[in-house]
Design a protein around this motif. Structure first.
Motif, mmCIF file in Angstrom:
data_model
loop_
_atom_site.group_PDB
_atom_site.id
_atom_site.type_symbol
_atom_site.label_atom_id
_atom_site.label_comp_id
_atom_site.label_asym_id
_atom_site.label_seq_id
_atom_site.Cartn_x
_atom_site.Cartn_y
_atom_site.Cartn_z
ATOM 1 N N GLN A 96 6.111 3.931 -5.423
ATOM 2 C CA GLN A 96 6.413 2.868 -6.377
ATOM 3 C C GLN A 96 7.599 2.051 -5.867
ATOM 4 O O GLN A 96 8.601 2.609 -5.417
ATOM 5 C CB GLN A 96 6.751 3.451 -7.750
ATOM 6 C CG GLN A 96 5.550 3.952 -8.515
ATOM 7 C CD GLN A 96 5.908 4.289 -9.954
ATOM 8 O OE1 GLN A 96 7.002 3.988 -10.425
ATOM 9 N NE2 GLN A 96 4.974 4.929 -10.656
ATOM 10 N N THR A 122 6.886 4.876 -18.504
ATOM 11 C CA THR A 122 6.332 3.942 -17.520
ATOM 12 C C THR A 122 4.831 3.803 -17.745
ATOM 13 O O THR A 122 4.112 4.810 -17.805
ATOM 14 C CB THR A 122 6.587 4.424 -16.084
ATOM 15 O OG1 THR A 122 7.980 4.586 -15.879
ATOM 16 C CG2 THR A 122 6.018 3.431 -15.072
ATOM 17 N N SER A 178 1.358 2.251 -16.188
ATOM 18 C CA SER A 178 0.783 1.750 -14.941
ATOM 19 C C SER A 178 -0.646 1.300 -15.188
ATOM 20 O O SER A 178 -1.437 2.027 -15.803
ATOM 21 C CB SER A 178 0.785 2.842 -13.854
ATOM 22 O OG SER A 178 2.097 3.329 -13.624
ATOM 23 N N TYR A 198 2.738 -0.228 -7.376
ATOM 24 C CA TYR A 198 2.564 1.054 -6.706
ATOM 25 C C TYR A 198 1.320 1.008 -5.824
ATOM 26 O O TYR A 198 0.395 0.223 -6.034
ATOM 27 C CB TYR A 198 2.448 2.191 -7.723
ATOM 28 C CG TYR A 198 1.187 2.186 -8.550
ATOM 29 C CD1 TYR A 198 0.085 2.954 -8.191
ATOM 30 C CD2 TYR A 198 1.091 1.405 -9.705
ATOM 31 C CE1 TYR A 198 -1.079 2.951 -8.955
ATOM 32 C CE2 TYR A 198 -0.058 1.396 -10.472
ATOM 33 C CZ TYR A 198 -1.149 2.173 -10.096
ATOM 34 O OH TYR A 198 -2.283 2.154 -10.849
ATOM 35 N N THR A 220 3.465 -1.626 -12.545
ATOM 36 C CA THR A 220 4.114 -0.700 -13.466
ATOM 37 C C THR A 220 5.076 -1.441 -14.364
ATOM 38 O O THR A 220 5.701 -2.437 -13.958
ATOM 39 C CB THR A 220 4.895 0.395 -12.708
ATOM 40 O OG1 THR A 220 5.926 -0.226 -11.930
ATOM 41 C CG2 THR A 220 3.965 1.169 -11.787
#
Length: 416
Positions: free
Chosen positions: A356, A48, A50, A366, A413
């Motif tokens: 999130q 992931t 971000s 998020y 994200t």
């Protein structure tokens, strides 16, 4: 016997015909493989990324302190007993004598040379009527100050906006739990440093007064610079100038000079304690690199709670400035700026908590909070010396405390 062989040949004819018919049908097609027994392959994102902002992030707490010299902006000379040198003051100047005399250079020639010193100069200027004393002398002034502040001044860092980039890598479930997972997190962030304060600080202001002899002369009204050349109207008989056979009105340049002593009669020092203004300010940025584990707790089908903590390292790049601002009764304003660039690495730690929300299988956003701590960083800048005791040097200090950094964060994200 022959009859028996013939009968066998006749009996085999149908079998031979059947065999030829079978060969004429061609090859039998291959069967299609059956894949029903194989498991279906599905790619599951493991990482992931971000990208977001840190806002309402309080900058480091700052403590300002120190002393400094606010030196004279002019030069009255190192010693009042040295004659015929250049001296500059806030309210005037005294320069070496410019008077000359023409002498015989021999062989019928002439040359211009300075006159023999008589303790006076014709080159000087003054700015204010108050400089002329009742006894007929004239004074000139200059000022210098020492910031004598011994207190510490605490300032809370102003909220600012920062950016962050975070990468998470899924590491699997925790223990026998089927929902709670954990991942390894690496993040980079940048935020501004901006701390400033205007403070009234104790100051010792010294006035240097040099008194000169005017030898009984009264100077013209200020501002006046000697020698002074001005056009004057020349009058003849009947109020006009007689030039040959005609009568006209004419002008000519007239030079006026007032002689002044070329060395002060005396020099006086007067010191008073008062408050002047100092502006302290730090400008720069700090960069944070962090690595640590993250625990993820799902809340429903689209929402999940992330909690991360671990060590970090902070790089600080900063410029420390102190602006001394001294205003005196006569209206002059003296400013002296001291500045120095500094940098430092500090180890620390961080704690992140965020929620999130999954928009799709690969994208979401998020929102959360951040807390960081990384110790303190002390920086100094040299700020002159004591004019009475040159071996005593001054410096200003700024202490940046990164031990309590907190704020909000949010962004997008992407899973891949």
């Amino acid at each position: 016997m022959r009859v028996l062989i013939l009968a066998l040949c006749v009996a085999c004819l149908p079998l031979t015909a059947f065999s030829d018919d079978a060969d004429d049908k061609g090859p039998v097609p291959e069967e299609i493989p059956n894949f029903n027994q194989l498991d279906e392959f599905v790619y599951v994102p493991k990482s992931t990324l971000s990208l977001g902002y840190r806002f309402l992030l309080h900058g480091p707490k700052t403590t300002f302190s120190g002393q400094g010299e606010n030196p004279s902006t002019v030069d009255p000379g190192p010693d009042q007993l040295i004659p015929n040198i250049s001296r500059t003051y806030i309210d005037g100047t005294v320069e070496p004598d410019q008077r000359t005399v023409t002498v015989d250079a021999g062989l019928g020639g002439e040359e211009t040379v300075p006159i023999a010193s008589d303790g006076r100069t014709n080159s000087w200027s003054y700015a204010n009527t108050s400089q002329v004393l009742p006894d007929g002398n004239i004074t000139f002034h200059t000022y210098q100050a020492e910031i004598t502040d011994t207190a510490d001044h605490d300032v809370t860092g102003e909220p600012n906006l920062g950016m962050e980039l975070v990468l998470d890598r899924d590491m699997g479930k925790i223990g026998k739990s089927k929902k709670i997972t954990w991942s390894m997190t690496a993040g980079f962030s940048i935020a501004d440093i901006h701390s400033s304060s205007y403070l009234a600080v104790p100051t010792a202001l010294t006035t240097i007064t040099d008194t000169y002899d005017l030898f009984g002369q009264v100077p013209p009204s200020p501002p006046f610079t000697s020698p002074e050349t001005q056009p004057q109207t020349v009058y003849g008989i009947g109020g006009a100038v007689n030039s040959g056979t005609t009568t006209t009105t004419a002008t000519q340049d007239a030079t006026q000079q007032i002689l002044l002593g070329n060395v002060p009669l005396n020099r006086q020092y007067d010191t008073v304690n008062l408050l002047t203004t100092n502006r302290y300010f730090d400008e720069g940025a700090y960069y944070t690199l962090r690595v640590g584990p993250t625990v993820t707790i799902p809340i429903g089908s689209r929402l999940k709670l992330n909690v991360s903590a671990g060590p970090d390292i902070v790089y600080i790049g900063n410029e420390f400035n102190v602006l001394e601002d001294l205003s005196i009764a006569t209206g002059e304003d003296f400013q002296t700026l001291y500045q120095k660039e500094n940098s430092k690495f500090l180890p620390g730690y961080y704690v992140d908590v965020d929620l999130q929300y999954r928009l799709t299988d690969k994208a979401g956003f998020y929102l959360g909070g951040v807390y960081e701590g990384a110790g303190s960083f002390t920086q100094t800048v040299a700020s002159g010396f004591n004019p009475v005791n040159p071996s005593q040097t001054y410096q200003y200090t700024s202490k940046l405390d990164f031990g309590d950094q907190e704020g909000l964060k949010g962004g997008m994200t992407i899973r891949f």
